[in-house]
Write a protein that holds these residues in place. Structure first.
Motif, PDB file in Angstrom:
ATOM      1  N   THR A  43       0.859  -1.182   0.000  1.00  0.00           N
ATOM      2  CA  THR A  43       0.000   0.000   0.000  1.00  0.00           C
ATOM      3  C   THR A  43       0.906   1.246   0.000  1.00  0.00           C
ATOM      4  N   PRO A  44       0.347   2.425  -0.322  1.00  0.00           N
ATOM      5  CA  PRO A  44       1.195   3.633  -0.359  1.00  0.00           C
ATOM      6  C   PRO A  44       1.789   3.952   1.014  1.00  0.00           C
ATOM      7  N   ILE A  45       2.897   4.711   1.013  1.00  0.00           N
ATOM      8  CA  ILE A  45       3.487   5.050   2.320  1.00  0.00           C
ATOM      9  C   ILE A  45       2.816   6.273   2.929  1.00  0.00           C
ATOM     10  N   PHE A  46       1.902   6.915   2.213  1.00  0.00           N
ATOM     11  CA  PHE A  46       1.107   7.953   2.874  1.00  0.00           C
ATOM     12  C   PHE A  46      -0.369   7.742   2.570  1.00  0.00           C
ATOM     13  N   VAL A  96      -3.932  -1.354   5.403  1.00  0.00           N
ATOM     14  CA  VAL A  96      -4.361  -2.653   4.875  1.00  0.00           C
ATOM     15  C   VAL A  96      -5.888  -2.781   4.973  1.00  0.00           C
ATOM     16  N   VAL A  97      -6.437  -2.329   6.078  1.00  0.00           N
ATOM     17  CA  VAL A  97      -7.899  -2.395   6.222  1.00  0.00           C
ATOM     18  C   VAL A  97      -8.561  -1.450   5.210  1.00  0.00           C
ATOM     19  N   GLN A 102     -11.739  -0.942   0.376  1.00  0.00           N
ATOM     20  CA  GLN A 102     -11.809  -0.303  -0.945  1.00  0.00           C
ATOM     21  C   GLN A 102     -11.911  -1.344  -2.067  1.00  0.00           C
ATOM     22  N   ASN A 103     -11.223  -2.461  -1.896  1.00  0.00           N
ATOM     23  CA  ASN A 103     -11.206  -3.482  -2.947  1.00  0.00           C
ATOM     24  C   ASN A 103     -12.204  -4.615  -2.698  1.00  0.00           C
ATOM     25  N   SER A 104     -13.141  -4.375  -1.783  1.00  0.00           N
ATOM     26  CA  SER A 104     -14.206  -5.351  -1.467  1.00  0.00           C
ATOM     27  C   SER A 104     -13.650  -6.760  -1.320  1.00  0.00           C
ATOM     28  N   GLY A 307     -16.305  -0.643   6.152  1.00  0.00           N
ATOM     29  CA  GLY A 307     -16.448  -1.977   5.562  1.00  0.00           C
ATOM     30  C   GLY A 307     -17.524  -2.802   6.251  1.00  0.00           C
ATOM     31  N   ALA A 308     -17.561  -4.077   5.883  1.00  0.00           N
ATOM     32  CA  ALA A 308     -18.571  -4.982   6.443  1.00  0.00           C
ATOM     33  C   ALA A 308     -18.206  -5.306   7.904  1.00  0.00           C
TER      34      ALA A 308
END
Ligand code: HAM
Length: 431
Positions: A43-46, A96-97, A102-104, A307-308
């Protein structure tokens, strides 16, 4: 004289001589993580600052004091720099969450097991083992099927296995449970009841913490606060029957796996998102910053971030601290070179350089000095690079289409046709 620059305080260069340690840690981690079926995520660092504030909690030390916020290009009418609303990541669970939601990912599988390596950033006062840029390897297991004490046991045993594979064996594992969100509320009520008589003696920060987030008092480094925390009797009376049974099952499973642990009733962790199991692994050889890694369950974070309603558990290990704790362990040289090519004069350079590339294209590692100097100094360079074989090109070799191959371990040398070099080396190196 021009100014010389240094790395910013609290950051380090990882120099070529340090890299084998880092590679070993990454390699061993990847091997074990593959066995446990965790998949890599980057994932991005910011990220948005609000993501970190919402996940770790407004009152956590990280959000209050350690966020490295990015400035915006824009200035306000008084020429003051404005914040961009983005911050360098202080940890990776929130990111990560965010990506999971975001990516379901919950629609793709019932349990998503992810791992990551990478730099994290905290604006701390630097000291041994406490950096502003440090690196973590971590895992997060998220999904509707993740509320299982066996998964907690898997995550804990995975962290222990990884540390052992790096050659560490003097660390201690501490565990505790915060219970469900309702239990956690009861826990904070119990803490306030027990601490209120000592309120006047707590440090100024803890007086505020008493109101805002009483759990933070348990992590306070102030001597008097520590003594007060030690003096109050903590127990698990805040746990519901269900939470208590869940915790017992985790402990029973750790016992079955032969994993040693100590129950520590004052272990609550500095981040708000934890529920149920929390754990920390420390090594006393590290001094005051002794945590090698830590983690726990965070069943509400995914829904809190849009999220769920799915559960989750994870941990992160600090790589710089692992390296500090490993200092005495001999590092294998991961980066020795198979061959080193030497040209004795400029007329041999074309041939030598072509051979260097032919060898590399056949998956045999090789290097050269890229200049012409004495045989002695080039042999020294080959030795330093850890080369197993040296290929020498001079006037004689070029005129006869041969090459002199020296075996650096045995000290022997022979001449062979230059079109047989790859076959010769492949045969020997395979053995
Ligand atoms: P954490 O306890 O904040 O947890 O960090 C985990 C590890 O990162 C620490 O035990 C330590 O080894 C290392 N670390 C933290 N801060 C520094 C620093 N300033 N300098 C050097 N090393 C440091 C987390 O980050 C959670 N995200 C862990 C987690 C994952 N929980 C659930 N999933």
């Amino acid at each position: 004289m021009s100014k010389k620059f240094s790395v910013p305080r609290g950051t380090n260069d990882i120099l070529p001589e340090d890299s084998p340690q880092w590679q070993m840690i990454e390699l061993k981690s990847r091997e074990i993580l593959k066995n446990y079926n965790y998949k890599e995520i980057r994932t991005p660092i910011f990220e948005e600052t609000e993501l970190f504030a919402r996940s770790m909690g407004q009152t956590s030390d990280i959000v209050q004091k350690q966020m490295l916020n990015l400035a915006s290009q824009r200035k306000d009418e008084n020429e003051n720099i404005q914040l961009s609303g983005l911050s360098l990541r202080p940890e990776n669970t929130a990111s990560v969450v965010r990506s999971y939601v975001q990516n379901s990912m919950d629609r793709k599988e019932s349990l998503t097991k992810l791992f990551y390596f990478g730099p994290m950033f905290r604006g701390e006062r630097p000291q041994k083992g406490r950096l502003r840029q440090f690196h973590q390897v971590g895992v997060e297991a998220i999904g509707p099927n993740s509320a299982s004490p066996y998964l907690d046991a898997e995550v804990i045993s995975l962290s222990v296995e990884m540390l052992k594979s790096f050659g560490l064996n003097t660390f201690k594992l501490k565990i505790n449970t915060l219970g469900s969100p309702e239990d956690k509320n009861a826990f904070s009520g119990m803490l306030r009841d027990k601490l209120c008589v000592h309120l006047g003696k707590l440090c100024d920060d803890c007086k505020l913490r008493f109101e805002r987030n009483v759990f933070r008092i348990l992590d306070c480094k102030d001597k008097e606060c520590k003594d007060i925390v030690k003096s109050i009797d903590l127990d698990h009376s805040y746990l519901s029957k269900e939470s208590s049974e869940y915790y017992s099952e985790v402990k029973k499973t750790l016992d079955t796996l032969g994993i040693e642990y100590e129950e520590s009733l004052d272990l609550v962790r500095g981040l708000d998102y934890y529920t149920h199991i929390v754990f920390e692994i420390s090594d006393s050889s590290l001094g005051s910053q002794d945590a090698l890694g830590a983690g726990g369950r965070y069943n509400d974070l995914v829904s809190q971030l849009g999220g769920a309603e799915v559960d989750a558990v994870g941990f992160a290990l600090g790589i710089e601290r692992i390296i500090l704790a490993r200092q005495k362990v001999e590092v294998d040289k991961l980066s020795s070179l198979s061959t080193y090519v030497i040209a004795l004069d400029y007329a041999s350079m074309q041939k030598a350089f072509t051979m260097l590339n032919v060898i590399r294209n056949n998956c045999i590692s090789s290097d050269m000095s890229f200049g012409v100097s004495s045989l002695k100094s080039q042999m020294r360079a080959a030795n330093k690079a850890g080369a197993q074989f040296v290929l020498i090109f001079g006037e004689d070799e070029v005129s006869k289409n041969t090459v002199t191959i020296k075996d650096m371990r045995e000290g022997s040398q022979r001449s062979i046709n230059d079109d047989e070099v790859v076959q010769y080396l492949t045969g020997i190196l395979k053995r």
